[in-house]
Design an enzyme around this catalytic site. Sequence first.
Site, PDB file in Angstrom:
ATOM      1  N   GLU A 178       1.204  -5.144  -7.773  1.00  0.00           N
ATOM      2  CA  GLU A 178       1.481  -6.155  -6.745  1.00  0.00           C
ATOM      3  C   GLU A 178       0.749  -7.565  -6.554  1.00  0.00           C
ATOM      4  O   GLU A 178       1.199  -7.925  -5.290  1.00  0.00           O
ATOM      5  CB  GLU A 178      -0.524  -5.446  -6.821  1.00  0.00           C
ATOM      6  N   TYR A 232       1.011  -1.426   0.207  1.00  0.00           N
ATOM      7  CA  TYR A 232       0.170  -0.166  -0.004  1.00  0.00           C
ATOM      8  C   TYR A 232       0.842   1.618  -0.177  1.00  0.00           C
ATOM      9  O   TYR A 232       0.728   2.395   0.866  1.00  0.00           O
ATOM     10  CB  TYR A 232      -0.986  -0.030   1.344  1.00  0.00           C
TER      11      TYR A 232
HETATM   12  P1  CMP Z   1      -8.463  -0.832  -1.134  1.00  0.00           P
HETATM   13  O1  CMP Z   1      -9.356  -0.688  -2.572  1.00  0.00           O
HETATM   14  O2  CMP Z   1      -7.623  -2.412  -0.442  1.00  0.00           O
HETATM   15  O3  CMP Z   1      -6.893   0.135  -0.806  1.00  0.00           O
HETATM   16  C1  CMP Z   1      -7.087   0.799  -0.291  1.00  0.00           C
HETATM   17  C2  CMP Z   1      -7.368   0.872   1.135  1.00  0.00           C
HETATM   18  O4  CMP Z   1      -7.636   1.670   2.319  1.00  0.00           O
HETATM   19  C3  CMP Z   1      -9.227   0.481   0.682  1.00  0.00           C
HETATM   20  O5  CMP Z   1      -9.044  -0.746  -0.403  1.00  0.00           O
HETATM   21  C4  CMP Z   1      -9.891   0.431   2.389  1.00  0.00           C
HETATM   22  O6  CMP Z   1      -9.683  -0.578   2.854  1.00  0.00           O
HETATM   23  C5  CMP Z   1      -8.831   1.481   2.984  1.00  0.00           C
HETATM   24  N1  CMP Z   1      -9.170   2.654   3.450  1.00  0.00           N
HETATM   25  C6  CMP Z   1      -9.312   3.550   1.936  1.00  0.00           C
HETATM   26  N2  CMP Z   1     -10.098   4.804   2.344  1.00  0.00           N
HETATM   27  C7  CMP Z   1      -9.892   4.491   4.350  1.00  0.00           C
HETATM   28  C8  CMP Z   1     -10.198   5.354   5.002  1.00  0.00           C
HETATM   29  N3  CMP Z   1     -11.226   6.685   4.779  1.00  0.00           N
HETATM   30  N4  CMP Z   1     -10.344   4.706   6.024  1.00  0.00           N
HETATM   31  C9  CMP Z   1      -9.988   3.813   6.016  1.00  0.00           C
HETATM   32  N5  CMP Z   1      -9.780   3.322   5.705  1.00  0.00           N
HETATM   33  C10 CMP Z   1      -9.796   3.433   4.136  1.00  0.00           C
END
Ligand code: CMP
Length: 172
Positions: free
Chosen positions: A126, A49
């Site tokens: 990824e 990430y």
């Molecule tokens: P994902 O698509 O795996 O990409 C980044 C991840 O961060 C997302 O899914 C969520 O699991 C997490 N995420 C994104 N925005 C938020 C937020 N505002 N608060 C908490 N977690 C978040």
Amino acid sequence: GNLTFTMIKPDAVKANNHAKILQHLIDAGFRIVALRMWCMSRNDAKRFYAVHKDKEFFEPLVDFMSSGPIVAAVLEKENAVAELRKIVGATDPEEAAEGTIRKLYGTARRYNAIHASDSDENARTEWSIHFTEADIICHIACSFSNFISVFVGCMFTSMFFASRLSVMKKAG
Ligand code: CMP
């Protein structure tokens, strides 16, 4: 492209929903090219990430993603990235469309059950955190060697029948 990457997150694995989610992907027309259930370390999760490293949700996200086993998969379908994002749904399960994986299995923005790559390039970056090239090539090599054996098999069968036919013609 025809390939994308997905990861069933620790919340969905803990809730025992990973097999249902894989079936959902298969029912939507995806083929599983590579599959791995394992636990990411905090460092793996940070690397995965890295694009979010400045966001306020980064640290809790890294904690969550390294809190238990995940199921990583490389998936194959025509127009794979867009097709997968359609059935995964919006980041926030509450905003996700009816019938999407996040609507069905996600419980919060962070605990949203599944990750889906957003471009061909990111998919490759990824999946390389979860798989070696050999894990993915092997699938392609298998389909190629299956293709060759079917092809050679057909050739011998048709040669056999062609020779039988010419024997029958000669015999009148
Ligand atoms: P994902 O698509 O795996 O990409 C980044 C991840 O961060 C997302 O899914 C969520 O699991 C997490 N995420 C994104 N925005 C938020 C937020 N505002 N608060 C908490 N977690 C978040």
